[in-house]
Design a protein around this motif. Structure first.
Motif, short mmCIF file in Angstrom:
data_model
loop_
_atom_site.label_atom_id
_atom_site.label_comp_id
_atom_site.label_asym_id
_atom_site.label_seq_id
_atom_site.Cartn_x
_atom_site.Cartn_y
_atom_site.Cartn_z
N PHE A 1 0.80 -1.22 0.00
CA PHE A 1 0.00 0.00 0.00
C PHE A 1 0.84 1.28 0.00
O PHE A 1 1.93 1.32 0.56
N ILE A 2 0.26 2.31 -0.62
CA ILE A 2 0.89 3.62 -0.70
C ILE A 2 -0.10 4.65 -0.16
O ILE A 2 -1.25 4.72 -0.61
N ARG A 3 0.36 5.45 0.77
CA ARG A 3 -0.44 6.61 1.23
C ARG A 3 -0.18 7.72 0.23
O ARG A 3 0.96 8.16 0.04
N CYS A 4 -1.23 8.19 -0.43
CA CYS A 4 -1.03 9.18 -1.49
C CYS A 4 -1.77 10.50 -1.23
O CYS A 4 -1.65 11.44 -2.02
N HIS A 5 -2.50 10.56 -0.14
CA HIS A 5 -3.34 11.72 0.14
C HIS A 5 -3.79 11.62 1.60
O HIS A 5 -3.79 10.52 2.17
N ASN A 6 -4.15 12.73 2.21
CA ASN A 6 -4.65 12.66 3.58
C ASN A 6 -5.90 11.78 3.69
O ASN A 6 -6.21 11.27 4.77
N SER A 7 -6.60 11.61 2.58
CA SER A 7 -7.86 10.86 2.60
C SER A 7 -7.81 9.57 1.78
O SER A 7 -8.84 8.90 1.66
N TYR A 8 -6.62 9.21 1.25
CA TYR A 8 -6.58 8.03 0.36
C TYR A 8 -5.33 7.17 0.60
O TYR A 8 -4.23 7.68 0.85
N ILE A 9 -5.54 5.87 0.49
CA ILE A 9 -4.47 4.87 0.43
C ILE A 9 -4.79 3.97 -0.75
O ILE A 9 -5.95 3.59 -0.96
N VAL A 10 -3.76 3.59 -1.53
CA VAL A 10 -4.01 2.78 -2.71
C VAL A 10 -3.11 1.54 -2.72
O VAL A 10 -2.00 1.55 -2.20
N ASN A 11 -3.63 0.47 -3.27
CA ASN A 11 -2.87 -0.76 -3.48
C ASN A 11 -2.03 -0.56 -4.73
O ASN A 11 -2.56 -0.40 -5.83
N ARG A 12 -0.71 -0.59 -4.58
CA ARG A 12 0.17 -0.30 -5.72
C ARG A 12 0.00 -1.31 -6.85
O ARG A 12 0.28 -0.99 -8.02
N ASN A 13 -0.45 -2.52 -6.54
CA ASN A 13 -0.65 -3.53 -7.57
C ASN A 13 -1.88 -3.25 -8.43
O ASN A 13 -2.09 -3.90 -9.45
N CYS A 14 -2.69 -2.27 -8.01
CA CYS A 14 -3.88 -1.89 -8.78
C CYS A 14 -3.62 -0.67 -9.66
O CYS A 14 -4.51 -0.26 -10.42
N VAL A 15 -2.44 -0.09 -9.56
CA VAL A 15 -2.13 1.12 -10.32
C VAL A 15 -1.76 0.77 -11.77
O VAL A 15 -0.91 -0.09 -12.01
N GLU A 16 -2.43 1.44 -12.69
CA GLU A 16 -2.11 1.25 -14.11
C GLU A 16 -1.27 2.40 -14.64
O GLU A 16 -0.32 2.20 -15.40
N LYS A 17 -1.60 3.65 -14.23
CA LYS A 17 -0.86 4.83 -14.69
C LYS A 17 -0.63 5.79 -13.52
O LYS A 17 -1.45 5.88 -12.61
N PHE A 18 0.50 6.48 -13.58
CA PHE A 18 0.89 7.41 -12.52
C PHE A 18 1.07 8.80 -13.12
O PHE A 18 1.88 9.00 -14.04
N TYR A 19 0.31 9.77 -12.63
CA TYR A 19 0.39 11.15 -13.07
C TYR A 19 0.80 12.03 -11.89
O TYR A 19 0.85 11.59 -10.75
N ARG A 20 1.06 13.27 -12.19
CA ARG A 20 1.47 14.21 -11.15
C ARG A 20 0.42 14.36 -10.06
O ARG A 20 0.77 14.49 -8.88
N ASP A 21 -0.83 14.31 -10.43
CA ASP A 21 -1.90 14.60 -9.47
C ASP A 21 -2.82 13.42 -9.17
O ASP A 21 -3.76 13.55 -8.39
N ARG A 22 -2.54 12.24 -9.77
CA ARG A 22 -3.47 11.13 -9.55
C ARG A 22 -2.87 9.80 -10.01
O ARG A 22 -1.92 9.75 -10.80
N PHE A 23 -3.47 8.75 -9.49
CA PHE A 23 -3.26 7.39 -9.99
C PHE A 23 -4.48 7.00 -10.82
O PHE A 23 -5.61 7.26 -10.42
N GLU A 24 -4.24 6.38 -11.97
CA GLU A 24 -5.32 5.73 -12.71
C GLU A 24 -5.23 4.24 -12.38
O GLU A 24 -4.18 3.62 -12.55
#
Length: 229
Positions: A186-209
């Motif tokens: 897991f990656i903490r990416c925001h005060n309100s969000y944590i994401v599973n890195r294995n679910c990330v398809e694209k990485f942008y400056r302001d968001r994960f797709e």
């Protein structure tokens, strides 16, 4: 509660081991449910029922004079969310156990002697793979790898799952959940969000797709750390 499965052809040893584990669990204030299997097909049928899961599976290295290593591999292919404990009365033949992922190997006669160390190892690994939350007083155990992302909204945190459309909710804050998670996943990416890195398809400056089309925001606070990651 920890759900334990046990495949052992010796009724006498199976009953003795079950009693020994229950006695240890009582002393340690652990809640366990032990399911005993005396047939290989019964265990396979259990695993093919997706609504049922084990946390730990105790396997004799041989069953009906045949190695259980192929069986262990088959079960891992069906559902990898459990830990295997091999026991044997022939330690000299135990090298084949390393053909399949397992958490512990113990000589049958020394099960009680190794009980504390064994369960310490099992539970430590269990915590790396599971997340326990309480919703309306009900205890829910989630597989961490099956979590897609978490979102804090007002006074609730929503936990979105990968393989289903299910959403679990908890009053725990993102920071509290972050302390309980496996940070290799897991990656903490925001005060309100944590994401599973294995679910990330694209990485942008302001968001994960994410795979499947959802988008999760990245705040400035976490961007540098995420980029380095």
């Amino acid at each position: 509660m920890y759900v334990i499965g046990m495949l052992e052809e010796s009724l006498e040893y199976r009953k003795w081991a079950s009693d020994a584990i229950r006695s240890f669990a009582l002393e340690e204030r652990m809640d366990v449910d032990i399911l005993e299997f005396d047939k290989v097909q019964g265990l396979i049928d259990f695993y093919q029922d997706r609504s049922k899961n084990l946390d730990f599976l105790f396997l004799n290295t041989t069953f009906n004079h045949e190695s259980t290593i192929p069986l262990a591999k088959r079960l891992k292919n069906i559902n990898d969310g459990f830990q295997i404990v091999f026991w044997t009365d022939h330690m000299e033949d135990s090298s084949k156990c390393y053909e399949v992922e397992h958490s512990y190997l113990v000589e049958q006669s020394r099960l009680e002697y190794n009980m504390k160390h064994m369960f310490s190892c099992l539970i430590e690994k269990w915590k790396e793979k599971k997340l326990v939350i309480f919703t309306k007083g009900k205890r829910i155990v989630l597989d961490q790898e099956n979590i897609q992302y978490m979102e804090r909204n007002k006074r609730k945190t929503y936990i979105w799952m990968r393989e289903t459309a299910d959403v679990a909710t908890t009053v725990l804050k993102i920071g509290e959940l972050d302390e309980r998670l496996n940070h290799r996943i897991f990656i903490r990416c925001h005060n309100s969000y944590i994401v599973n890195r294995n679910c990330v398809e694209k990485f942008y400056r302001d968001r994960f797709e994410l795979k499947g089309g959802k988008s999760v925001p990245i705040s400035r606070k976490y961007y540098k750390e995420i980029k380095e990651m």
